[in-house]
Design a protein around this motif. Structure first.
Motif, PDB file in Angstrom:
ATOM      1  N   ASP A 137       0.838  -1.192  -0.137  1.00 50.47           N
ATOM      2  CA  ASP A 137       0.017  -0.103   0.094  1.00 50.47           C
ATOM      3  C   ASP A 137       0.912   1.229  -0.181  1.00 50.47           C
ATOM      4  O   ASP A 137       0.361   2.220  -0.532  1.00 50.47           O
ATOM      5  N   CYS A 138       2.052   1.220   0.722  1.00 47.20           N
ATOM      6  CA  CYS A 138       2.768   2.286   0.649  1.00 47.20           C
ATOM      7  C   CYS A 138       4.420   1.694   0.294  1.00 47.20           C
ATOM      8  O   CYS A 138       4.709   0.747   1.081  1.00 47.20           O
ATOM      9  N   VAL A 139       5.184   2.338  -0.430  1.00 48.50           N
ATOM     10  CA  VAL A 139       6.685   2.269  -0.580  1.00 48.50           C
ATOM     11  C   VAL A 139       7.339   3.564  -0.208  1.00 48.50           C
ATOM     12  O   VAL A 139       7.024   4.524  -0.784  1.00 48.50           O
ATOM     13  N   ARG A 168       5.952   1.396  -9.135  1.00 50.66           N
ATOM     14  CA  ARG A 168       4.350   1.546  -9.494  1.00 50.66           C
ATOM     15  C   ARG A 168       3.611  -0.004  -9.514  1.00 50.66           C
ATOM     16  O   ARG A 168       2.825  -0.220  -8.947  1.00 50.66           O
ATOM     17  N   SER A 170       4.657  -2.592  -7.974  1.00 47.42           N
ATOM     18  CA  SER A 170       4.592  -3.245  -6.501  1.00 47.42           C
ATOM     19  C   SER A 170       3.762  -2.819  -5.762  1.00 47.42           C
ATOM     20  O   SER A 170       3.117  -3.289  -4.852  1.00 47.42           O
ATOM     21  N   LEU A 171       2.875  -1.482  -6.201  1.00 49.25           N
ATOM     22  CA  LEU A 171       1.880  -1.058  -5.351  1.00 49.25           C
ATOM     23  C   LEU A 171       0.288  -1.658  -5.806  1.00 49.25           C
ATOM     24  O   LEU A 171       0.066  -1.898  -6.829  1.00 49.25           O
ATOM     25  N   ARG A 172      -0.368  -1.744  -4.725  1.00 49.45           N
ATOM     26  CA  ARG A 172      -1.862  -1.922  -4.958  1.00 49.45           C
ATOM     27  C   ARG A 172      -2.499  -0.803  -5.366  1.00 49.45           C
ATOM     28  O   ARG A 172      -1.976   0.391  -5.482  1.00 49.45           O
ATOM     29  N   GLY A 175      -2.140   2.785  -4.175  1.00 45.82           N
ATOM     30  CA  GLY A 175      -1.073   2.864  -3.188  1.00 45.82           C
ATOM     31  C   GLY A 175      -0.288   4.372  -3.537  1.00 45.82           C
ATOM     32  O   GLY A 175      -0.517   5.101  -4.367  1.00 45.82           O
ATOM     33  N   CYS A 176       0.771   4.433  -2.550  1.00 46.73           N
ATOM     34  CA  CYS A 176       1.402   5.345  -2.516  1.00 46.73           C
ATOM     35  C   CYS A 176       2.979   5.187  -2.539  1.00 46.73           C
ATOM     36  O   CYS A 176       3.279   4.510  -1.784  1.00 46.73           O
ATOM     37  N   ALA A 177       3.760   5.700  -3.151  1.00 46.20           N
ATOM     38  CA  ALA A 177       5.351   5.925  -3.120  1.00 46.20           C
ATOM     39  C   ALA A 177       5.698   7.092  -2.736  1.00 46.20           C
ATOM     40  O   ALA A 177       5.192   7.962  -3.411  1.00 46.20           O
ATOM     41  N   ARG A 213       1.159   9.202  -6.270  1.00 46.34           N
ATOM     42  CA  ARG A 213      -0.047   8.197  -5.837  1.00 46.34           C
ATOM     43  C   ARG A 213      -0.663   7.300  -7.246  1.00 46.34           C
ATOM     44  O   ARG A 213      -0.579   8.117  -8.226  1.00 46.34           O
ATOM     45  N   ARG A 214      -0.813   6.135  -7.074  1.00 55.22           N
ATOM     46  CA  ARG A 214      -0.989   5.486  -8.119  1.00 55.22           C
ATOM     47  C   ARG A 214      -2.630   5.505  -8.368  1.00 55.22           C
ATOM     48  O   ARG A 214      -3.297   5.704  -7.529  1.00 55.22           O
TER      49      ARG A 214
END
Length: 214
Positions: A137-139, A168, A170-172, A175-177, A213-214
């Protein structure tokens, strides 16, 4: 004048000397003669975690990746911001950094690392990110000095088009990096946008936090 005291020393996987120093209650880690991190400056690291985790405070069974342990400031802020059933993976390449933080005799990250939500992986964060899809959910990346002042050229991949695509993936969905940076970078902001993210940049003192943010 109080002097710097050498607490411990080790060698990085690349064969460089890494040392832990203490000075008047403050601690610093140096690789060679260069200071890698210090306990004297950490407000932006805590803000990094706070901003990154804003969207998962109430989310059940969230998964958060923290790239770079440092002295545990980002990790502690993550743990304070997320639910009790959150899984927090910490990817730290330098075994010495993990060792020093785990030492309960030192006022560093031992309590945070003992939290049952935390799983430490002694591995390059690139490998951890590349091993999953739609997982986090977060990286949260506090690696090197961000995209503007790399001390290890191998970290450049994280800020490239290929690296952003991998992050990107790797995120649900939703999700947010979050990326810590020593300074501003219009080029990196464009890279994030080109990679399909919605981007905001927060200023914390002289540092920048890129939220993607995705």
């Amino acid at each position: 004048m109080k002097k710097w005291n050498l607490i411990d020393e080790s060698v990085t996987p690349a064969g460089r000397a890494i040392t832990l120093w203490e000075h008047d209650g403050s601690y610093a880690i140096r690789v060679g003669a260069e200071e890698l991190m210090s306990t004297r400056r950490h407000a932006s690291e805590e803000k990094l975690a706070e901003l990154a985790c804003a969207g998962v405070k109430e989310k059940r069974r969230a998964r958060v990746l923290v790239g770079g342990l440092g002295f545990g400031f980002t990790l502690r802020a993550v743990l304070a911001a997320v639910a009790k059933d959150t899984e927090v993976v910490v990817a730290e390449l330098l075994g010495a950094v993990v060792k020093w933080n785990r030492d309960p005799a030192l006022p560093l990250g031992s309590a945070a690392l003992a939290d049952r939500r935390v799983n430490v992986v002694e591995h390059d964060v690139v490998g951890v990110i590349g091993s999953v899809r739609g997982h986090f959910d977060c990286v949260i990346l506090d690696v090197d000095n961000g995209p503007v002042a790399l001390t290890a050229q191998g970290n450049a991949m994280l800020y490239s088009d290929d690296g952003i695509s991998m992050i990107r993936a790797s995120l649900r969905p939703g999700g947010c990096a979050a990326f810590w940076s020593a300074g501003s970078s219009g080029r990196f902001e464009k890279t994030l946008t080109r990679g399909g993210f919605t981007v905001t940049v927060e200023r914390v003192g002289s540092h920048r936090i890129f939220l993607a943010r995705r």
